[in-house]
Write a protein that holds these residues in place. Sequence first.
Motif, PDB file in Angstrom:
ATOM      1  N   GLY A  85       4.774 -35.750  28.850  1.00 14.67           N
ATOM      2  CA  GLY A  85       5.928 -36.765  28.713  1.00 14.67           C
ATOM      3  C   GLY A  85       5.742 -37.819  28.175  1.00 14.67           C
ATOM      4  O   GLY A  85       6.732 -38.137  27.245  1.00 14.67           O
ATOM      5  N   ASP A  86       4.668 -38.612  28.446  1.00 14.62           N
ATOM      6  CA  ASP A  86       4.435 -39.821  27.677  1.00 14.62           C
ATOM      7  C   ASP A  86       4.116 -39.523  26.280  1.00 14.62           C
ATOM      8  O   ASP A  86       4.664 -40.261  25.165  1.00 14.62           O
ATOM      9  CB  ASP A  86       3.237 -40.452  28.141  1.00 14.62           C
ATOM     10  CG  ASP A  86       3.676 -41.089  29.808  1.00 14.62           C
ATOM     11  OD1 ASP A  86       4.816 -41.373  29.949  1.00 14.62           O
ATOM     12  OD2 ASP A  86       2.513 -41.431  30.248  1.00 14.62           O
ATOM     13  N   ALA A  87       3.284 -38.455  25.934  1.00 17.48           N
ATOM     14  CA  ALA A  87       3.201 -38.163  24.355  1.00 17.48           C
ATOM     15  C   ALA A  87       4.469 -37.683  23.802  1.00 17.48           C
ATOM     16  O   ALA A  87       4.609 -37.998  22.438  1.00 17.48           O
ATOM     17  CB  ALA A  87       2.067 -36.893  24.480  1.00 17.48           C
ATOM     18  N   LEU A  88       5.475 -37.107  24.428  1.00 17.10           N
ATOM     19  CA  LEU A  88       6.868 -36.763  23.789  1.00 17.10           C
ATOM     20  C   LEU A  88       7.298 -37.823  23.511  1.00 17.10           C
ATOM     21  O   LEU A  88       8.094 -37.981  22.512  1.00 17.10           O
ATOM     22  CB  LEU A  88       7.394 -35.795  24.715  1.00 17.10           C
ATOM     23  CG  LEU A  88       6.775 -34.324  24.544  1.00 17.10           C
ATOM     24  CD1 LEU A  88       7.740 -33.239  25.440  1.00 17.10           C
ATOM     25  CD2 LEU A  88       6.816 -33.831  23.304  1.00 17.10           C
ATOM     26  N   VAL A  89       7.287 -38.907  24.568  1.00 16.12           N
ATOM     27  CA  VAL A  89       8.400 -40.061  24.484  1.00 16.12           C
ATOM     28  C   VAL A  89       7.838 -40.975  23.213  1.00 16.12           C
ATOM     29  O   VAL A  89       8.559 -41.348  22.288  1.00 16.12           O
ATOM     30  CB  VAL A  89       8.288 -40.710  25.605  1.00 16.12           C
ATOM     31  CG1 VAL A  89       8.773 -42.320  25.261  1.00 16.12           C
ATOM     32  CG2 VAL A  89       9.248 -40.097  26.742  1.00 16.12           C
ATOM     33  N   MET A  90       6.268 -41.072  22.977  1.00 15.01           N
ATOM     34  CA  MET A  90       5.945 -41.690  21.973  1.00 15.01           C
ATOM     35  C   MET A  90       6.198 -41.031  20.538  1.00 15.01           C
ATOM     36  O   MET A  90       6.521 -41.687  19.770  1.00 15.01           O
ATOM     37  CB  MET A  90       4.183 -41.620  22.210  1.00 15.01           C
ATOM     38  CG  MET A  90       3.758 -43.125  22.942  1.00 15.01           C
ATOM     39  SD  MET A  90       2.141 -43.384  22.925  1.00 15.01           S
ATOM     40  CE  MET A  90       1.358 -41.771  22.872  1.00 15.01           C
ATOM     41  N   MET A  91       6.191 -39.863  20.567  1.00 18.84           N
ATOM     42  CA  MET A  91       6.382 -38.949  19.403  1.00 18.84           C
ATOM     43  C   MET A  91       7.677 -39.206  18.864  1.00 18.84           C
ATOM     44  O   MET A  91       8.097 -39.862  17.429  1.00 18.84           O
ATOM     45  CB  MET A  91       5.846 -37.721  19.362  1.00 18.84           C
ATOM     46  CG  MET A  91       4.420 -37.222  19.522  1.00 18.84           C
ATOM     47  SD  MET A  91       3.907 -35.673  19.220  1.00 18.84           S
ATOM     48  CE  MET A  91       5.239 -34.736  20.239  1.00 18.84           C
ATOM     49  N   VAL A  92       8.667 -39.325  19.711  1.00 13.14           N
ATOM     50  CA  VAL A  92      10.023 -39.619  19.327  1.00 13.14           C
ATOM     51  C   VAL A  92      10.336 -41.125  19.162  1.00 13.14           C
ATOM     52  O   VAL A  92      10.968 -41.142  17.742  1.00 13.14           O
ATOM     53  CB  VAL A  92      11.037 -39.156  20.532  1.00 13.14           C
ATOM     54  CG1 VAL A  92      12.428 -39.611  20.155  1.00 13.14           C
ATOM     55  CG2 VAL A  92      10.955 -37.582  20.744  1.00 13.14           C
ATOM     56  N   ALA A  93       9.654 -41.850  19.737  1.00 10.58           N
ATOM     57  CA  ALA A  93       9.959 -43.267  19.269  1.00 10.58           C
ATOM     58  C   ALA A  93       9.206 -43.704  17.827  1.00 10.58           C
ATOM     59  O   ALA A  93       9.717 -44.317  17.132  1.00 10.58           O
ATOM     60  CB  ALA A  93       9.231 -44.276  20.194  1.00 10.58           C
ATOM     61  N   ILE A  94       7.964 -43.120  17.470  1.00 13.36           N
ATOM     62  CA  ILE A  94       7.462 -43.363  16.248  1.00 13.36           C
ATOM     63  C   ILE A  94       8.187 -42.644  15.138  1.00 13.36           C
ATOM     64  O   ILE A  94       8.444 -43.126  13.959  1.00 13.36           O
ATOM     65  CB  ILE A  94       5.827 -42.721  16.386  1.00 13.36           C
ATOM     66  CG1 ILE A  94       5.070 -43.410  17.314  1.00 13.36           C
ATOM     67  CG2 ILE A  94       5.265 -42.628  14.710  1.00 13.36           C
ATOM     68  CD1 ILE A  94       3.610 -42.985  17.502  1.00 13.36           C
ATOM     69  N   ALA A  95       8.585 -41.458  15.463  1.00 19.14           N
ATOM     70  CA  ALA A  95       9.516 -40.811  14.469  1.00 19.14           C
ATOM     71  C   ALA A  95      10.806 -41.370  14.314  1.00 19.14           C
ATOM     72  O   ALA A  95      11.190 -41.524  12.957  1.00 19.14           O
ATOM     73  CB  ALA A  95       9.937 -39.455  14.855  1.00 19.14           C
ATOM     74  N   PHE A  96      11.371 -42.124  15.085  1.00 21.47           N
ATOM     75  CA  PHE A  96      12.579 -43.015  15.127  1.00 21.47           C
ATOM     76  C   PHE A  96      12.278 -43.993  14.195  1.00 21.47           C
ATOM     77  O   PHE A  96      13.088 -44.511  13.194  1.00 21.47           O
ATOM     78  CB  PHE A  96      13.052 -43.245  16.290  1.00 21.47           C
ATOM     79  CG  PHE A  96      14.381 -44.350  16.399  1.00 21.47           C
ATOM     80  CD1 PHE A  96      15.557 -43.969  15.973  1.00 21.47           C
ATOM     81  CD2 PHE A  96      14.192 -45.768  16.674  1.00 21.47           C
ATOM     82  CE1 PHE A  96      16.500 -44.846  15.713  1.00 21.47           C
ATOM     83  CE2 PHE A  96      15.069 -46.636  16.299  1.00 21.47           C
ATOM     84  CZ  PHE A  96      16.504 -46.190  16.079  1.00 21.47           C
ATOM     85  N   PHE A  97      11.203 -44.848  14.435  1.00 20.76           N
ATOM     86  CA  PHE A  97      11.026 -45.979  13.750  1.00 20.76           C
ATOM     87  C   PHE A  97      10.607 -45.834  12.167  1.00 20.76           C
ATOM     88  O   PHE A  97      10.763 -46.481  11.454  1.00 20.76           O
ATOM     89  CB  PHE A  97       9.903 -47.097  14.516  1.00 20.76           C
ATOM     90  CG  PHE A  97      10.482 -47.617  15.595  1.00 20.76           C
ATOM     91  CD1 PHE A  97      11.569 -48.548  15.577  1.00 20.76           C
ATOM     92  CD2 PHE A  97       9.928 -47.355  16.961  1.00 20.76           C
ATOM     93  CE1 PHE A  97      12.024 -49.261  16.569  1.00 20.76           C
ATOM     94  CE2 PHE A  97      10.751 -48.049  18.064  1.00 20.76           C
ATOM     95  CZ  PHE A  97      11.823 -49.046  18.021  1.00 20.76           C
ATOM     96  N   ILE A  98       9.842 -44.739  12.138  1.00 23.51           N
ATOM     97  CA  ILE A  98       9.592 -44.282  10.736  1.00 23.51           C
ATOM     98  C   ILE A  98      10.737 -43.817  10.001  1.00 23.51           C
ATOM     99  O   ILE A  98      11.178 -44.421   8.529  1.00 23.51           O
ATOM    100  CB  ILE A  98       8.471 -43.053  10.763  1.00 23.51           C
ATOM    101  CG1 ILE A  98       7.191 -43.648  11.191  1.00 23.51           C
ATOM    102  CG2 ILE A  98       8.437 -42.294   9.290  1.00 23.51           C
ATOM    103  CD1 ILE A  98       6.172 -42.314  11.382  1.00 23.51           C
ATOM    104  N   SER A  99      11.699 -43.260  10.606  1.00 24.16           N
ATOM    105  CA  SER A  99      12.894 -43.076   9.926  1.00 24.16           C
ATOM    106  C   SER A  99      13.998 -44.020   9.576  1.00 24.16           C
ATOM    107  O   SER A  99      14.395 -44.229   8.671  1.00 24.16           O
ATOM    108  CB  SER A  99      13.727 -41.939  10.655  1.00 24.16           C
ATOM    109  OG  SER A  99      14.593 -42.609  11.704  1.00 24.16           O
ATOM    110  N   VAL A 100      13.933 -44.932  10.613  1.00 23.69           N
ATOM    111  CA  VAL A 100      14.531 -46.457  10.051  1.00 23.69           C
ATOM    112  C   VAL A 100      13.719 -47.285   9.084  1.00 23.69           C
ATOM    113  O   VAL A 100      14.537 -47.581   8.181  1.00 23.69           O
ATOM    114  CB  VAL A 100      14.332 -47.343  11.561  1.00 23.69           C
ATOM    115  CG1 VAL A 100      14.650 -48.714  11.150  1.00 23.69           C
ATOM    116  CG2 VAL A 100      15.338 -46.907  12.660  1.00 23.69           C
TER     117      VAL A 100
END
Length: 79
Positions: A19-34
Amino acid sequence: MASLFKVRGPGESAGNLVGDALVMMVAIAFFISVIFNLSVILQVTTNSALVPAIFIIWPLTISMPTIFAHWTWLKYMVL
């Protein structure tokens, strides 16, 4: 004892780690897209390829030495 065998800390379940790994991956992908979206906006407004390239490279040039060299004094500079 099983958590030590599976290279997890005591009390950590596999579900919490996933769960922590999935949240981190989504957050990283979001900030990269920003960052990339802001660089596209900069490219359109400035009609230059240099400004967005610096905008993308700047966070990397600050974060990489901070992580690898453990320089806690190196921070982002607000322009």
